[in-house]
Design a protein around this motif. Structure first.
Motif, PDB file in Angstrom:
ATOM      1  N   UNK A  37       1.092  -1.393  -0.134  1.00  0.00           N
ATOM      2  CA  UNK A  37      -0.134  -0.131   0.194  1.00  0.00           C
ATOM      3  C   UNK A  37       0.929   1.384  -0.495  1.00  0.00           C
ATOM      4  N   UNK A  38       1.952   1.212   0.806  1.00  0.00           N
ATOM      5  CA  UNK A  38       2.391   2.418   0.272  1.00  0.00           C
ATOM      6  C   UNK A  38       4.056   1.913   1.035  1.00  0.00           C
ATOM      7  N   UNK A  39       5.107   2.825   0.580  1.00  0.00           N
ATOM      8  CA  UNK A  39       6.976   2.459   0.339  1.00  0.00           C
ATOM      9  C   UNK A  39       7.579   4.074   1.538  1.00  0.00           C
ATOM     10  N   UNK A  40       8.215   3.544   2.302  1.00  0.00           N
ATOM     11  CA  UNK A  40       9.261   4.644   2.700  1.00  0.00           C
ATOM     12  C   UNK A  40      10.680   4.561   2.590  1.00  0.00           C
ATOM     13  N   UNK A  41      11.979   4.889   2.273  1.00  0.00           N
ATOM     14  CA  UNK A  41      13.034   5.056   3.141  1.00  0.00           C
ATOM     15  C   UNK A  41      13.838   5.849   4.006  1.00  0.00           C
ATOM     16  N   UNK A  48      10.283   0.815   3.704  1.00  0.00           N
ATOM     17  CA  UNK A  48       9.406  -1.060   4.437  1.00  0.00           C
ATOM     18  C   UNK A  48       8.465  -0.442   3.308  1.00  0.00           C
ATOM     19  N   UNK A  49       7.702  -1.589   2.805  1.00  0.00           N
ATOM     20  CA  UNK A  49       6.597  -1.375   2.661  1.00  0.00           C
ATOM     21  C   UNK A  49       5.201  -2.350   3.711  1.00  0.00           C
ATOM     22  N   UNK A  50       4.401  -1.273   3.108  1.00  0.00           N
ATOM     23  CA  UNK A  50       3.279  -1.803   4.325  1.00  0.00           C
ATOM     24  C   UNK A  50       2.154  -2.198   3.813  1.00  0.00           C
TER      25      UNK A  50
END
Length: 375
Positions: A37-41, A48-50
């Motif tokens: 649903x969302x990715x952040x670094x 982190x892929x959530x």
């Protein structure tokens, strides 16, 4: 293999030493773009892929995602009361950093991660400079010319010299202090095994990506984390333990499979390739939560997933990074038995890789957030 060998090949052959995992990070973000649903670094480079849990009120009646403020302005996860699971596999591989270029053009290096110096002789390497990649070799003096003292001398990493085929001036122009060095090897299928460099821990990054692809509508929120700097002290996972602050953490890593002729004592084998994925009970950094590893075993038994137990006498994993970083957390770990760890011929059985993926998916699909892991 049942799964995407080309992706595993890409992950293992890519280069990324601790603190410089850029090339792996690009692959992970690319794969996450289609599955989460969302990715952040974060600032360290953890990715982190959530996937939002449907049991957490993150989906409205019309199927659209609700704006529950689950991510703050700085990208960190907020405490919205939802149950979350972190699943972590590290992206970095052991390698070197150049610390000196000799007048003759040889490179001296500092190790990034734990090397057995015995396996470094006569290895081909790649030096990653600002001007591009250079091929080099770790030289080994011919036995014909060794003195008795040299024959008896113990190998040390600090004695490594890398020959890049250039004289001193040319080497100094193309290579600088701080440039990175990785070992060279391709990844191939060998009988029922996959062998190559950096299966530690890219085969588990592969496991993580495959699980994210297969998980649909979990009851709880899952943070799939590709971590950094594990090989130099579990640093990425420790940071994520604070930033993500999960209710439960499962780490993915390879483990020792000393089922080879050189090891006569079966008690020192730890695991065997081809006997299934391993449920970690302990390593030198962590004793996993008994209720978590019991549930992992129960899930494996119910789904008829081949598995074995892992008691690792030495070596640490991201499991410990999550256990007490931000208060006490229940942790467990799923391992892939691997021969010849920390060499360029690391080897894992295709069936064990498949079993590890199956167990992770089954465990996450059946996690409701209602299991009591307190002791």
């Amino acid at each position: 293999m049942e799964h995407d060998f080309e992706l595993l090949e890409e992950l293992t052959e890519a280069r990324g030493v601790p603190g410089y995992e850029d090339r792996i990070r690009e692959i992970v973000r690319r794969e996450f773009d289609e599955t989460v649903d969302r990715v952040r670094t974060d600032a360290m480079g953890n990715v982190v892929g959530t996937i939002e849990g449907i049991g957490d009120g993150n989906e409205s009646a019309d199927g659209s995602e609700s704006d529950d403020g689950s991510e703050s302005d700085d990208g960190s996860e907020s405490d919205d009361g939802s149950y979350s699971v972190a699943v972590a596999a590290h992206m970095d591989e052991i390698g070197f950093m150049v610390k000196h270029v000799t007048d003759e053009g040889f490179l001296q290096v500092d190790a990034l991660g734990g090397f057995d110096p015995r396996v470094l002789r006569a290895q081909r390497v790649t030096v990653h400079s600002d001007d591009g990649d250079l091929t080099g070799v770790i030289g080994s003096v011919p036995p014909h010319t060794l003195t008795e003292e040299q024959r008896e001398k113990k190998d040390e990493v600090e004695d490594v010299y890398i020959d890049v085929g250039l004289d001193g001036d040319a080497a100094s122009e193309q290579v600088a202090v701080g440039d990175l060095v990785t070992l060279d090897q391709t990844t191939v299928e060998m009988g029922e095994l996959v062998t190559g460099k950096a299966l530690d821990d890219r085969v588990c990054v592969f496991q993580l990506l495959e699980a994210a692809r297969r998980i649909e509508d979990p009851d709880v929120t899952i943070h799939f984390a590709a971590t950094v700097q594990e090989e130099v002290g579990l640093r990425g996972a420790q940071a994520l333990g604070v930033d993500v602050d999960p209710d439960l953490a499962i780490a993915l890593d390879v483990t020792v499979a000393n089922d080879v002729p050189q090891i006569g004592d079966e008690s020192k084998q730890v695991t065997e390739v081809g006997e299934g994925t391993a449920v970690k009970l302990k390593d030198s950094s962590v004793i996993t939560n008994p209720k978590v590893n019991r549930r992992l075993r129960d899930v494996a038994e119910r789904r008829e997933i081949d598995h074995q137990l892992e008691v690792l006498p030495a070596g640490g994993t991201d499991t410990a990074g999550f256990q007490n970083t931000h208060g006490a957390k229940p942790v467990g770990a799923i391992s892939i038995p691997t021969r010849y760890l920390h060499t360029v011929t690391e080897s894992a059985h295709v069936d064990d890789i498949d079993a590890a993926i199956d167990l992770l998916v089954a465990f996450l699909e059946t996690e409701t957030g209602e299991n009591d892991y307190t002791l």
